[in-house]
Design a protein around this motif. Structure first.
Motif, PDB file in Angstrom:
ATOM      1  N   ILE A 273     -19.134  33.412  -1.555  1.00 46.62           N
ATOM      2  CA  ILE A 273     -19.125  32.004  -0.554  1.00 46.62           C
ATOM      3  C   ILE A 273     -17.718  32.132   0.179  1.00 46.62           C
ATOM      4  O   ILE A 273     -17.754  31.676   1.555  1.00 46.62           O
ATOM      5  CB  ILE A 273     -19.218  30.715  -1.653  1.00 46.62           C
ATOM      6  N   LEU A 274     -16.679  32.543  -0.273  1.00 46.17           N
ATOM      7  CA  LEU A 274     -15.363  32.405   0.284  1.00 46.17           C
ATOM      8  C   LEU A 274     -15.432  33.504   1.471  1.00 46.17           C
ATOM      9  O   LEU A 274     -14.826  33.194   2.434  1.00 46.17           O
ATOM     10  CB  LEU A 274     -14.208  32.903  -0.601  1.00 46.17           C
ATOM     11  N   GLN A 275     -15.975  34.728   1.062  1.00 41.24           N
ATOM     12  CA  GLN A 275     -16.043  35.584   2.372  1.00 41.24           C
ATOM     13  C   GLN A 275     -16.914  35.168   3.362  1.00 41.24           C
ATOM     14  O   GLN A 275     -16.393  35.466   4.617  1.00 41.24           O
ATOM     15  CB  GLN A 275     -16.748  37.127   1.654  1.00 41.24           C
ATOM     16  N   GLU A 276     -17.952  34.509   3.187  1.00 46.95           N
ATOM     17  CA  GLU A 276     -18.981  33.633   4.157  1.00 46.95           C
ATOM     18  C   GLU A 276     -18.245  32.699   5.197  1.00 46.95           C
ATOM     19  O   GLU A 276     -18.167  32.750   6.281  1.00 46.95           O
ATOM     20  CB  GLU A 276     -20.085  33.137   3.616  1.00 46.95           C
ATOM     21  N   GLN A 378     -10.509  45.889  -4.288  1.00 44.41           N
ATOM     22  CA  GLN A 378     -11.988  45.405  -3.867  1.00 44.41           C
ATOM     23  C   GLN A 378     -11.792  44.166  -2.983  1.00 44.41           C
ATOM     24  O   GLN A 378     -12.860  44.252  -2.027  1.00 44.41           O
ATOM     25  CB  GLN A 378     -12.653  44.973  -5.238  1.00 44.41           C
ATOM     26  N   ARG A 379     -11.219  43.369  -3.235  1.00 44.73           N
ATOM     27  CA  ARG A 379     -11.152  41.907  -2.470  1.00 44.73           C
ATOM     28  C   ARG A 379     -10.656  42.278  -1.056  1.00 44.73           C
ATOM     29  O   ARG A 379     -11.334  41.496  -0.106  1.00 44.73           O
ATOM     30  CB  ARG A 379     -10.381  41.043  -3.202  1.00 44.73           C
ATOM     31  N   CYS A 380     -10.004  43.235  -0.757  1.00 47.83           N
ATOM     32  CA  CYS A 380      -9.279  43.159   0.626  1.00 47.83           C
ATOM     33  C   CYS A 380      -9.775  44.648   1.461  1.00 47.83           C
ATOM     34  O   CYS A 380      -9.318  45.026   2.359  1.00 47.83           O
ATOM     35  CB  CYS A 380      -7.730  43.233   0.501  1.00 47.83           C
ATOM     36  N   SER A 381     -10.727  44.990   0.923  1.00 48.53           N
ATOM     37  CA  SER A 381     -11.138  46.267   1.617  1.00 48.53           C
ATOM     38  C   SER A 381     -11.954  45.962   3.064  1.00 48.53           C
ATOM     39  O   SER A 381     -11.984  46.839   3.782  1.00 48.53           O
ATOM     40  CB  SER A 381     -12.225  47.119   0.583  1.00 48.53           C
ATOM     41  N   GLU A 393     -15.625  41.673  -1.462  1.00 46.58           N
ATOM     42  CA  GLU A 393     -14.867  41.460  -0.731  1.00 46.58           C
ATOM     43  C   GLU A 393     -14.590  39.834  -0.890  1.00 46.58           C
ATOM     44  O   GLU A 393     -15.769  39.134  -0.561  1.00 46.58           O
ATOM     45  CB  GLU A 393     -14.844  41.904   0.787  1.00 46.58           C
ATOM     46  N   ALA A 394     -13.368  39.392  -0.690  1.00 46.52           N
ATOM     47  CA  ALA A 394     -13.201  37.724  -0.618  1.00 46.52           C
ATOM     48  C   ALA A 394     -11.925  37.537  -0.522  1.00 46.52           C
ATOM     49  O   ALA A 394     -10.642  38.141  -1.081  1.00 46.52           O
ATOM     50  CB  ALA A 394     -13.742  37.238  -2.167  1.00 46.52           C
ATOM     51  N   HIS A 428      -0.039  42.962   4.790  1.00 41.03           N
ATOM     52  CA  HIS A 428       0.066  44.071   3.789  1.00 41.03           C
ATOM     53  C   HIS A 428      -1.044  44.210   2.394  1.00 41.03           C
ATOM     54  O   HIS A 428      -1.237  45.130   1.855  1.00 41.03           O
ATOM     55  CB  HIS A 428       1.538  44.039   2.956  1.00 41.03           C
ATOM     56  N   THR A 429      -1.654  43.096   2.358  1.00 41.70           N
ATOM     57  CA  THR A 429      -2.746  43.050   1.198  1.00 41.70           C
ATOM     58  C   THR A 429      -3.795  43.778   1.839  1.00 41.70           C
ATOM     59  O   THR A 429      -4.625  44.460   1.249  1.00 41.70           O
ATOM     60  CB  THR A 429      -3.255  41.868   0.899  1.00 41.70           C
ATOM     61  N   TYR A 430      -4.268  43.671   3.168  1.00 43.80           N
ATOM     62  CA  TYR A 430      -5.277  44.495   3.682  1.00 43.80           C
ATOM     63  C   TYR A 430      -4.904  45.905   4.347  1.00 43.80           C
ATOM     64  O   TYR A 430      -5.814  46.441   4.411  1.00 43.80           O
ATOM     65  CB  TYR A 430      -5.650  43.703   4.924  1.00 43.80           C
ATOM     66  N   ALA A 431      -3.717  46.075   4.679  1.00 42.94           N
ATOM     67  CA  ALA A 431      -3.493  47.390   5.451  1.00 42.94           C
ATOM     68  C   ALA A 431      -1.886  47.587   5.066  1.00 42.94           C
ATOM     69  O   ALA A 431      -1.137  46.729   5.855  1.00 42.94           O
ATOM     70  CB  ALA A 431      -3.736  47.495   6.550  1.00 42.94           C
ATOM     71  N   SER A 432      -1.238  48.680   4.656  1.00 48.93           N
ATOM     72  CA  SER A 432      -0.077  48.730   4.405  1.00 48.93           C
ATOM     73  C   SER A 432       0.349  50.215   4.414  1.00 48.93           C
ATOM     74  O   SER A 432      -0.417  51.116   3.785  1.00 48.93           O
ATOM     75  CB  SER A 432       0.478  47.898   3.198  1.00 48.93           C
ATOM     76  N   GLN A 433       1.698  50.482   4.419  1.00 45.99           N
ATOM     77  CA  GLN A 433       2.316  51.691   4.279  1.00 45.99           C
ATOM     78  C   GLN A 433       2.832  51.796   2.955  1.00 45.99           C
ATOM     79  O   GLN A 433       3.219  52.851   2.337  1.00 45.99           O
ATOM     80  CB  GLN A 433       3.406  51.986   5.159  1.00 45.99           C
TER      81      GLN A 433
END
Length: 549
Positions: A273-276, A378-381, A393-394, A428-433
């Protein structure tokens, strides 16, 4: 697999880049294994370095032989690349699609990244459970650090060391773990120094339809109660969802078996529900063609602010039970890795001034999210733009950050950090070095040996110049509990995340710079006043000596 095999066209000249609030740039587009790079020979133009991992979705458009790729990023940015030549455009687009969806952990950028800055402090060693426990030991002798999970066999999503009541042995913990979802037996989340009350977290009990019970589990959570005291169990599910969980082997604590505990249901929506909700919110923020009424209607229909209100309300309840009722609290939902962590971490922001400092907030994220087993990978892919069907994802952590921002906005002088720190963590949770948010648990990060193979985000954040950039100039240490308002008029849309690529922040930035200048000037004047007072006091002590014959 070599990255070169996935890149059909590594370089294209004459590409035009269009970005929000920045001038159009023409230059050379290069694709590497991890980055999309656009550089120009024009003076004073900023290069684009975009991680493939930050790309959520792309769209292709063609007008004659000119191709356009719309790149939609996980940080909610949208950029446009105009590429001459249809074949080049198609090749670039297909390469980006493959490189941005690589699932193999061994190919992720943090494993290849080498820092260009001097690592003064190893962030992997900054917030160890042993160090946090030393602080607890200085306040109470009622708890111990157990290594029952040292090989991750009792609970795969817990860290090797957990704080538990001193009177409960490891055998009891193992039996209690078998009675809890995912082996997540109740562990200490927070100790309230003011009155000795505690907050614990766990997974749901596996009572099932037969009302199964576990004496060891009952002993474990009762061991946290003081004589004559009752506790509260905050269940982050509705009563009906908790009842339905029994049919799948889950359930909740019955009052017959836990007579000293009162159960309260404070519903927080599940991840799908949160992802929607995030997708609808971003869609509303991107749609600038409607009237204000229509825009507000779409914003309300996303239910994002409702979720923020629900989470904050539950956290306030947990904090109230501990601080005002003088009662201990156990928080859980189903797995205990999402809404549970939102509540326990926000309650600590409310109760503990240390969590409102830059170091303290890092320690909180490390303890209550990373070591507590929130499945970041999993949540941030995927973010709000992905065309793929959501799996796990959420925006659970993003919602937590939004709630922190709401409190920060209501108490602007009580936080050492500014919203820039919260935005940085979101990105950084979604994409990071950095390797900090890789994997779904401490166990996975240990197997990947990330502490040796990658750099920690905290190593970057704790450099003096970065601490200064992320600091809040209005900060004045406040040792009190802070109670945020959850009234609808008190909760605002977080423009710093959801509208930052839609509305220029130039005026806000100028106002912020002016505020910093005023604060600095005020400090200088205060120093002058203090110096003059000292001089006056000195003259007053010298004057009687001069008058003496």
């Amino acid at each position: 697999m070599e990255f070169a095999e996935l890149i059909k066209t590594p370089r294209v000249d004459g590409v035009v880049l269009r970005r929000p609030f920045l001038p159009t740039v023409e230059g050379t587009l290069c694709l590497t294994g991890h980055h999309l790079i656009l550089s120009s020979r024009q003076d004073n133009t900023e290069e684009l370095w975009l991680l493939h991992a930050n790309i959520d979705a792309i769209e292709k458009r063609f007008v004659g032989s000119l191709g356009t790729i719309i790149v939609k990023c996980k940080d909610l940015r949208v950029i446009q690349l105009d590429i001459p030549g249809m074949e080049e455009c198609l090749n670039i687009a297909s390469s980006i699609e493959v490189l941005s969806t690589l699932d193999s952990v061994s190919l992720m950028y943090p494993l290849f990244y080498r820092p260009m800055f001097q690592v003064i402090e190893d962030g992997w060693k900054s917030f160890l459970p042993e160090d946090a426990f030393k602080d607890l030991e200085s306040m109470t002798e009622e708890w111990r650090l157990s290594d029952v999970n040292k090989d991750y066999s009792v609970c795969s999503s817990y860290p090797p060391l957990v704080a538990v009541p001193k009177d409960v042995d490891d055998d009891t913990l193992r039996k209690a773990a078998a009675f809890r979802h995912g082996g997540r037996f109740p562990v200490l989340s927070y100790y309230h120094k003011k009155n000795g009350m505690v907050m614990m977290r766990s997974g749901q009990p596996l009572t099932g339809t037969n009302g199964r019970r576990c004496k060891e589990d009952e002993k474990l959570i009762n061991a946290t109660l003081r004589a004559g005291k009752r506790g509260y169990i905050i269940d982050t599910r509705t009563v009906s969802v908790a009842q339905q969980a029994k049919a799948r082997g889950g359930g909740f604590e019955s009052e017959a078996n836990y007579p000293q505990w009162r159960r309260i249901h404070k519903a927080i929506e599940r991840s799908s529900i949160l992802q929607e909700s995030l997708i609808k919110l971003v869609e509303a923020c991107n749609d600038q063609s409607h009237s204000m009424d229509r825009w507000l209607s779409k914003l309300e229909a996303s239910n994002w602010q409702t979720h923020v209100k629900e989470i904050l309300t539950s956290a306030c309840l947990a904090a109230q039970c501990i601080d005002r009722e003088g009662a201990s609290v156990l928080v859980h939902g189903t797995e205990g890795t999402d809404s549970t962590l939102q509540v326990t971490s926000l309650a600590q922001i409310i109760l503990d001034p240390a969590c409102r400092t830059i170091q303290g907030f890092q320690a909180l994220v490390e303890r209550e999210w990373l070591q507590a087993g929130h499945p970041f990978q999993q949540r941030c892919s995927q973010s709000a733009y992905s065309n793929s069907k959501p799996r796990c994802e959420a925006p659970v952590f993003l919602l937590f950050l939004d709630c922190v921002w709401q409190i920060l906005r209501q108490f602007p002088c009580s936080f050492q950090f500014s919203q820039h720190f919260l935005v940085l963590l979101f990105e950084h949770t979604y994409a990071s070095q950095f390797g900090t948010f890789m994997g779904n648990s401490a166990s996975e990060r240990s197997k990947l040996n990330l502490s040796q193979k990658t750099v920690s985000l905290w190593s970057w954040v704790n450099r003096p110049q970065e601490v200064e950039r992320l600091s809040n100039p209005l900060y004045e240490a406040n040792c009190l509990v802070i109670w945020p308002s959850v009234a609808p008029q008190s909760l605002l849309l977080w423009e710093g995340v959801f509208l930052r690529w839609k509305r220029s922040s130039r005026c806000l930035d100028e106002a912020y710079d002016e505020m910093v200048h005023i604060i600095q000037y005020n400090k200088e004047l205060q120093n002058k006043v203090n110096n003059l007072r000292r001089q006056l006091a000195q003259l007053e002590t010298e004057e009687p000596l001069l008058q003496t014959p």
